[in-house]
Scaffold this motif. Sequence first.
Motif, PDB file in Angstrom:
ATOM      1  N   UNK A 136       0.809  -1.216   0.000  1.00 26.49           N
ATOM      2  CA  UNK A 136       0.000   0.000   0.000  1.00 26.49           C
ATOM      3  C   UNK A 136       0.840   1.263   0.000  1.00 26.49           C
ATOM      4  N   UNK A 137       2.005   1.254   0.671  1.00 27.79           N
ATOM      5  CA  UNK A 137       2.825   2.454   0.742  1.00 27.79           C
ATOM      6  C   UNK A 137       3.270   2.938  -0.626  1.00 27.79           C
ATOM      7  N   UNK A 138       3.795   2.028  -1.434  1.00 31.34           N
ATOM      8  CA  UNK A 138       4.232   2.406  -2.780  1.00 31.34           C
ATOM      9  C   UNK A 138       3.049   2.824  -3.645  1.00 31.34           C
ATOM     10  N   UNK A 139       1.908   2.181  -3.434  1.00 30.47           N
ATOM     11  CA  UNK A 139       0.708   2.534  -4.197  1.00 30.47           C
ATOM     12  C   UNK A 139       0.267   3.958  -3.877  1.00 30.47           C
ATOM     13  N   UNK A 140       0.231   4.302  -2.594  1.00 28.33           N
ATOM     14  CA  UNK A 140      -0.183   5.653  -2.213  1.00 28.33           C
ATOM     15  C   UNK A 140       0.832   6.697  -2.653  1.00 28.33           C
ATOM     16  N   UNK A 141       2.116   6.338  -2.666  1.00 30.34           N
ATOM     17  CA  UNK A 141       3.122   7.267  -3.162  1.00 30.34           C
ATOM     18  C   UNK A 141       2.910   7.539  -4.652  1.00 30.34           C
ATOM     19  N   UNK A 142       2.556   6.511  -5.400  1.00 30.68           N
ATOM     20  CA  UNK A 142       2.228   6.698  -6.814  1.00 30.68           C
ATOM     21  C   UNK A 142       1.080   7.681  -6.976  1.00 30.68           C
ATOM     22  N   UNK A 143       0.042   7.517  -6.161  1.00 28.85           N
ATOM     23  CA  UNK A 143      -1.104   8.426  -6.210  1.00 28.85           C
ATOM     24  C   UNK A 143      -0.688   9.850  -5.860  1.00 28.85           C
ATOM     25  N   UNK A 144       0.090  10.005  -4.781  1.00 27.92           N
ATOM     26  CA  UNK A 144       0.513  11.340  -4.356  1.00 27.92           C
ATOM     27  C   UNK A 144       1.342  12.030  -5.428  1.00 27.92           C
TER      28      UNK A 144
END
Length: 319
Positions: A136-144
């Motif tokens: 989830x961390x890398x996924x949310x960083x992609x979104x940000x």
Amino acid sequence: MILVCGEALIDLFAGEPDGQALAARAIVGGSQFNVALGLARLGTPVGFLGGISTDRFGRFLADALEREGVDTRFLKLSQQPTPLAVVSTDAEGQPSYGFHSIDCAERDLEPADLPPIDAGITAVALGSYPIAVEPVGSTLLTLAERAAGRLVVSLDPNLRPSLIGDLDLWRQRFERFARTAAIIKLSREDLAIAFDAEPDAWAAEQLAGGARLVVVTDGAAGATAYHRQHRLHRPGRAVPVIDTVGAGDTFHAALLARLAQKNLLSRPALAGLELEALADLIDYAIGAAALTCMRRGADLPRRAEVEALLAGGADVPRA
């Protein structure tokens, strides 16, 4: 609409033992889940992006989002179990948490699960331990990083040392998120643990790095807002405290809700914040957080309650 991204979990408040039984109360929770509910209760259009289990606790969480008016079309239904946080409070109402979250649903979010950043989303709110755990961390960083420069990204690290592992690696991850953020809100306690820094110097670094607004909360002492044009401290409200569970999440939700109410939730508007508007913003968030402290658990206030408190009403309505 504000898109809130992160964890939904169950806060498990354990009671007194009775023989071989231990009574417990299960309450919907999670830092970002609380922010989403808080925004909805303050009358702000909001959606929630995150992994939620198909188990009984997960259905309980999804039903609570829908009941409060949170847009649930961004949920990812996961076969992983719902994470649990066992909560206890001390005599001053300060909570401590024991987390059971390994291989749970909130971590089950991949880049393919991300929605497009379109005109319907005006801001993205991120934070808590999901920014530091995978996938989830890398996924949310992609979104940000997709949203950076186009939308308001609001970041509250809400540090959970027992969950994030290596603190140096966490700092590296946080710095990448911070470069995308227009708003950074964190507690003085988190600042001391994570950065061992004084608020003024640390806030100046974040503003130099691109943030438009940095807010450091300090419990009953209030909060200090940092802006390229202003530095403003506002005192806390003296209220009878039952516990402080959810107070920081309430502050974050109220900060964003007030900006939306005043048509200030954009990067240009944040850059041009006047001192009077900044004071109103912080006072609103402090008032909302104070109401949460007057209740057991993360029972975030509604807009009418905050407005009544700020107007000096003796009897704050329970909407």
